[in-house]
Write a protein that holds these residues in place. Structure first.
Motif, PDB file in Angstrom:
ATOM      1  N   PRO A 154      50.870  61.874  57.154  1.00 14.85           N
ATOM      2  CA  PRO A 154      50.204  61.638  55.864  1.00 14.85           C
ATOM      3  C   PRO A 154      49.448  60.312  55.878  1.00 14.85           C
ATOM      4  CG  PRO A 154      52.493  62.290  55.532  1.00 14.85           C
ATOM      5  CD  PRO A 154      52.328  62.012  56.998  1.00 14.85           C
ATOM      6  N   PRO A 155      48.427  60.183  55.059  1.00 19.78           N
ATOM      7  CA  PRO A 155      47.692  58.916  54.995  1.00 19.78           C
ATOM      8  C   PRO A 155      48.589  57.784  54.513  1.00 19.78           C
ATOM      9  CG  PRO A 155      47.047  60.368  53.195  1.00 19.78           C
ATOM     10  CD  PRO A 155      47.901  61.179  54.117  1.00 19.78           C
ATOM     11  N   GLU A 156      48.277  56.592  54.951  1.00 16.58           N
ATOM     12  CA  GLU A 156      49.071  55.434  54.554  1.00 16.58           C
ATOM     13  C   GLU A 156      48.966  55.202  53.048  1.00 16.58           C
ATOM     14  OE1 GLU A 156      48.043  52.012  56.827  1.00 16.58           O
ATOM     15  OE2 GLU A 156      48.331  53.020  58.763  1.00 16.58           O
ATOM     16  N   ALA A 157      50.034  54.634  52.492  1.00 18.72           N
ATOM     17  CA  ALA A 157      50.073  54.409  51.046  1.00 18.72           C
ATOM     18  C   ALA A 157      48.898  53.558  50.572  1.00 18.72           C
ATOM     19  CB  ALA A 157      51.396  53.748  50.663  1.00 18.72           C
ATOM     20  N   ALA A 158      48.492  52.577  51.378  1.00 18.16           N
ATOM     21  CA  ALA A 158      47.381  51.704  50.984  1.00 18.16           C
ATOM     22  C   ALA A 158      46.068  52.474  50.919  1.00 18.16           C
ATOM     23  CB  ALA A 158      47.251  50.533  51.960  1.00 18.16           C
ATOM     24  N   TRP A 159      45.901  53.494  51.779  1.00 19.20           N
ATOM     25  CA  TRP A 159      44.682  54.303  51.735  1.00 19.20           C
ATOM     26  C   TRP A 159      44.638  55.125  50.446  1.00 19.20           C
ATOM     27  CZ3 TRP A 159      45.101  56.998  57.205  1.00 19.20           C
ATOM     28  CH2 TRP A 159      45.185  56.014  58.202  1.00 19.20           C
ATOM     29  N   VAL A 160      45.783  55.722  50.122  1.00 17.27           N
ATOM     30  CA  VAL A 160      45.846  56.547  48.911  1.00 17.27           C
ATOM     31  C   VAL A 160      45.644  55.672  47.669  1.00 17.27           C
ATOM     32  CG1 VAL A 160      47.262  58.144  47.574  1.00 17.27           C
ATOM     33  CG2 VAL A 160      47.376  58.175  50.078  1.00 17.27           C
ATOM     34  N   ALA A 161      46.233  54.494  47.666  1.00 16.32           N
ATOM     35  CA  ALA A 161      46.047  53.581  46.540  1.00 16.32           C
ATOM     36  C   ALA A 161      44.578  53.209  46.385  1.00 16.32           C
ATOM     37  CB  ALA A 161      46.898  52.330  46.729  1.00 16.32           C
ATOM     38  N   ALA A 162      43.902  52.960  47.506  1.00 16.44           N
ATOM     39  CA  ALA A 162      42.483  52.600  47.443  1.00 16.44           C
ATOM     40  C   ALA A 162      41.645  53.738  46.888  1.00 16.44           C
ATOM     41  CB  ALA A 162      41.982  52.213  48.832  1.00 16.44           C
ATOM     42  N   ALA A 163      42.072  54.967  47.117  1.00 14.76           N
ATOM     43  CA  ALA A 163      41.333  56.136  46.640  1.00 14.76           C
ATOM     44  C   ALA A 163      41.702  56.522  45.215  1.00 14.76           C
ATOM     45  CB  ALA A 163      41.580  57.319  47.569  1.00 14.76           C
ATOM     46  N   THR A 164      42.703  55.868  44.641  1.00 17.66           N
ATOM     47  CA  THR A 164      43.139  56.232  43.287  1.00 17.66           C
ATOM     48  C   THR A 164      43.016  55.056  42.323  1.00 17.66           C
ATOM     49  OG1 THR A 164      45.427  55.844  44.015  1.00 17.66           O
ATOM     50  CG2 THR A 164      44.662  58.128  44.001  1.00 17.66           C
ATOM     51  N   ASP A 165      43.992  54.161  42.321  1.00 16.84           N
ATOM     52  CA  ASP A 165      43.964  53.099  41.315  1.00 16.84           C
ATOM     53  C   ASP A 165      44.448  51.752  41.848  1.00 16.84           C
ATOM     54  OD1 ASP A 165      46.626  53.634  41.663  1.00 16.84           O
ATOM     55  OD2 ASP A 165      47.028  54.203  39.587  1.00 16.84           O
ATOM     56  N   GLY A 166      44.438  51.588  43.175  1.00  9.72           N
ATOM     57  CA  GLY A 166      44.906  50.336  43.762  1.00  9.72           C
ATOM     58  C   GLY A 166      43.773  49.484  44.278  1.00  9.72           C
ATOM     59  N   GLU A 167      44.099  48.582  45.188  1.00 12.50           N
ATOM     60  CA  GLU A 167      43.087  47.735  45.812  1.00 12.50           C
ATOM     61  C   GLU A 167      42.050  48.602  46.522  1.00 12.50           C
ATOM     62  OE1 GLU A 167      42.641  44.477  45.682  1.00 12.50           O
ATOM     63  OE2 GLU A 167      44.378  44.197  44.359  1.00 12.50           O
ATOM     64  N   LEU A 168      40.790  48.286  46.313  1.00 14.59           N
ATOM     65  CA  LEU A 168      39.722  49.145  46.827  1.00 14.59           C
ATOM     66  C   LEU A 168      39.615  49.134  48.346  1.00 14.59           C
ATOM     67  CD1 LEU A 168      36.840  48.296  44.320  1.00 14.59           C
ATOM     68  CD2 LEU A 168      38.171  50.399  44.421  1.00 14.59           C
ATOM     69  N   MET A 169      39.953  48.005  48.973  1.00 15.10           N
ATOM     70  CA  MET A 169      39.702  47.841  50.394  1.00 15.10           C
ATOM     71  C   MET A 169      40.993  47.477  51.128  1.00 15.10           C
ATOM     72  SD  MET A 169      36.098  45.728  50.090  1.00 15.10           S
ATOM     73  CE  MET A 169      35.823  45.693  51.862  1.00 15.10           C
ATOM     74  N   PRO A 170      41.675  48.453  51.726  1.00 12.15           N
ATOM     75  CA  PRO A 170      42.874  48.131  52.511  1.00 12.15           C
ATOM     76  C   PRO A 170      42.532  47.181  53.659  1.00 12.15           C
ATOM     77  CG  PRO A 170      42.672  50.499  52.157  1.00 12.15           C
ATOM     78  CD  PRO A 170      41.387  49.892  51.702  1.00 12.15           C
ATOM     79  N   ALA A 171      43.482  46.373  54.013  1.00 16.03           N
ATOM     80  CA  ALA A 171      43.232  45.325  55.012  1.00 16.03           C
ATOM     81  C   ALA A 171      42.708  45.882  56.328  1.00 16.03           C
ATOM     82  CB  ALA A 171      44.519  44.531  55.249  1.00 16.03           C
ATOM     83  N   TRP A 228      36.542  53.900  57.427  1.00 14.81           N
ATOM     84  CA  TRP A 228      35.686  53.296  56.398  1.00 14.81           C
ATOM     85  C   TRP A 228      36.505  52.256  55.641  1.00 14.81           C
ATOM     86  CZ3 TRP A 228      36.929  58.465  56.748  1.00 14.81           C
ATOM     87  CH2 TRP A 228      37.806  58.998  55.789  1.00 14.81           C
ATOM     88  N   THR A 229      35.842  51.482  54.822  1.00 10.13           N
ATOM     89  CA  THR A 229      36.493  50.300  54.249  1.00 10.13           C
ATOM     90  C   THR A 229      36.872  50.441  52.783  1.00 10.13           C
ATOM     91  OG1 THR A 229      34.324  49.332  53.742  1.00 10.13           O
ATOM     92  CG2 THR A 229      35.345  48.734  55.854  1.00 10.13           C
ATOM     93  N   VAL A 230      36.092  51.188  51.994  1.00 14.22           N
ATOM     94  CA  VAL A 230      36.281  51.234  50.537  1.00 14.22           C
ATOM     95  C   VAL A 230      36.844  52.586  50.141  1.00 14.22           C
ATOM     96  CG1 VAL A 230      35.177  51.021  48.284  1.00 14.22           C
ATOM     97  CG2 VAL A 230      34.394  49.606  50.190  1.00 14.22           C
ATOM     98  N   GLY A 231      37.893  52.584  49.323  1.00 15.69           N
ATOM     99  CA  GLY A 231      38.575  53.823  48.973  1.00 15.69           C
ATOM    100  C   GLY A 231      37.913  54.642  47.891  1.00 15.69           C
ATOM    101  N   ARG A 232      37.225  53.999  46.964  1.00 16.44           N
ATOM    102  CA  ARG A 232      36.575  54.736  45.884  1.00 16.44           C
ATOM    103  C   ARG A 232      35.369  53.950  45.391  1.00 16.44           C
ATOM    104  NH1 ARG A 232      40.942  52.053  43.843  1.00 16.44           N
ATOM    105  NH2 ARG A 232      40.796  51.066  41.791  1.00 16.44           N
ATOM    106  N   THR A 233      34.453  54.636  44.756  1.00 17.54           N
ATOM    107  CA  THR A 233      33.202  54.013  44.333  1.00 17.54           C
ATOM    108  C   THR A 233      33.324  53.342  42.978  1.00 17.54           C
ATOM    109  OG1 THR A 233      32.003  55.736  45.554  1.00 17.54           O
ATOM    110  CG2 THR A 233      30.749  54.454  43.944  1.00 17.54           C
TER     111      THR A 233
END
Length: 353
Positions: free
Chosen positions: A255-272, A318-323
């Motif tokens: 499964p995708p890492e939690a930071a990736w999913v957060a970036a695509a939903t409501d977390g930090e936009l750019m995982p480290a 890629w760097t940014v999870g959501r627009t």
């Protein structure tokens, strides 16, 4: 001794609306500052009530004089005001402004020389004189030429008033005049900086059926998506939704890492460490679905947009999870298709390249 009670937002907004309509810049500035000072202390009910008196002023103000109101409306909505009462006026004014601004090319050849936005009364007067001379040669009345010029230099100031509300699903679903506004935004995308951001929101799909077929396993899934702005984002959310317990019919894999999913939903936009793709995406005709596109670009097969998942042929990151940071996406797995139904869908799509 108790202090003087704070003036509530509806009263302050009424004063601002009246000042704007009568072109009283001093009173407008005073009321605007009072509203900004009050905002941190207002709850959602007061914010929503404070928005209502501004709607008639939004409708009446000259487009070139509306930046103050449009900016304030965006601020009220960002703080928590209900945007729905303002949507019709904002949609109509912005569509008209974009349509007028798109005609500025008719004037440019006739104005002679570079045309810069006026920054002082003297600049404005010089520009007006040029417009007066150019209008007849462009086949426009002076009024038409003035409206076009005003819209060209000010339309970008109005666009943020819709960028915030359209990140809410209920506002997107309630928006009137969507087709007209979409066409106008598309026309101005090369010229107005924020027009592309507006167009992206106008093309967001809500409650959209999506059929996903995983070619290596032959499994297929019926999903519904809302509020997904890009295929980059959808890629991550599909992996988060479909990779899991194989005994339940989900897909094998990590499964995708939690930071990736957060970036695509409501977390930090750019995982480290960025986000890694886990599939190659194709449409039903076998054409590549590029991550740089949008879900609305995926062709329909019957009444479903269809995505075929294959193993990725190379690493893609890629760097940014959501627009849009404030837009909450939804990817709902409705059901895992039974093998016979999945096989039927597999027969309907193009074979692997």
């Amino acid at each position: 001794m108790p202090g003087r009670p704070a003036t509530p937002l509806p009263e302050l907004s009424t004063g601002l609306a009246q000042a704007v309509i009568r072109l009283d810049s001093r009173a407008s500035t005073r009321s605007y500052r009072a509203i900004v000072d009050r905002l941190p202390h207002a709850d959602e009910a007061e914010l929503s009530a404070g928005l209502l008196p501004l709607v008639p002023a939004l409708e009446q103000v000259a487009f070139g004089n509306g930046k103050l109101l449009a900016t304030l409306v965006a601020g009220l909505i960002e703080q928590g005001a209900d945007p729905l009462p303002a949507l019709a006026v904002l949609s109509e004014r912005l569509a008209t402004g974009l349509e007028l601004a798109a005609q500025f090319g008719v004037l440019t050849d006739k104005l002679g020389g570079e045309v810069a936005a006026p920054t002082s009364p003297e600049d404005y007067q010089r520009l007006r004189e040029r417009v007066v001379r150019a209008a007849p040669a462009a086949g426009l009345s002076l009024e038409e030429a003035g409206e076009i010029t005003q819209a060209w230099f000010t339309v970008d100031d109005w666009i943020p008033s819709l960028l915030l509300p359209l990140q809410q699903k209920r506002a997107r679903q309630a928006l009137p005049g969507r087709d007209r506004l979409t066409a106008a935004a598309a026309t101005m995308t090369p010229y107005a900086e924020d027009a592309a951001w507006l167009l992206g929101l106008l093309e967001v799909l809500d409650d959209e059926p999506l059929l996903v077929l995983h070619r290596p396993t032959g499994r297929a899934y019926d999903l519904t998506i809302s509020g997904v702005s890009s295929t980059f984002q959808l890629h991550t959310l599909l992996a988060a939704t479909l990779i899991g317990d194989e005994s339940r019919g989900l897909l094998p894999g990590e499964p995708p890492e939690a930071a990736w999913v957060a970036a695509a939903t409501d977390g930090e936009l750019m995982p480290a460490d960025g986000i890694r793709g886990q599939f190659y995406l194709a449409d039903a005709a076998g054409e590549t679905i590029y991550n740089e596109g949008r879900p609305a670009d995926i062709p329909l097969l019957g009444d479903h947009r269809v995505i075929v998942l294959d193993p990725p042929p190379y690493d893609r990151t890629w760097t940014v999870g959501r627009t849009y940071p404030l837009m909450t996406p939804e990817v709902v797995l409705n059901r895992v298709l039974p093998p016979g139904e999945a096989a039927e869908w597999a027969r309907r799509v193009a074979p692997a390249a």
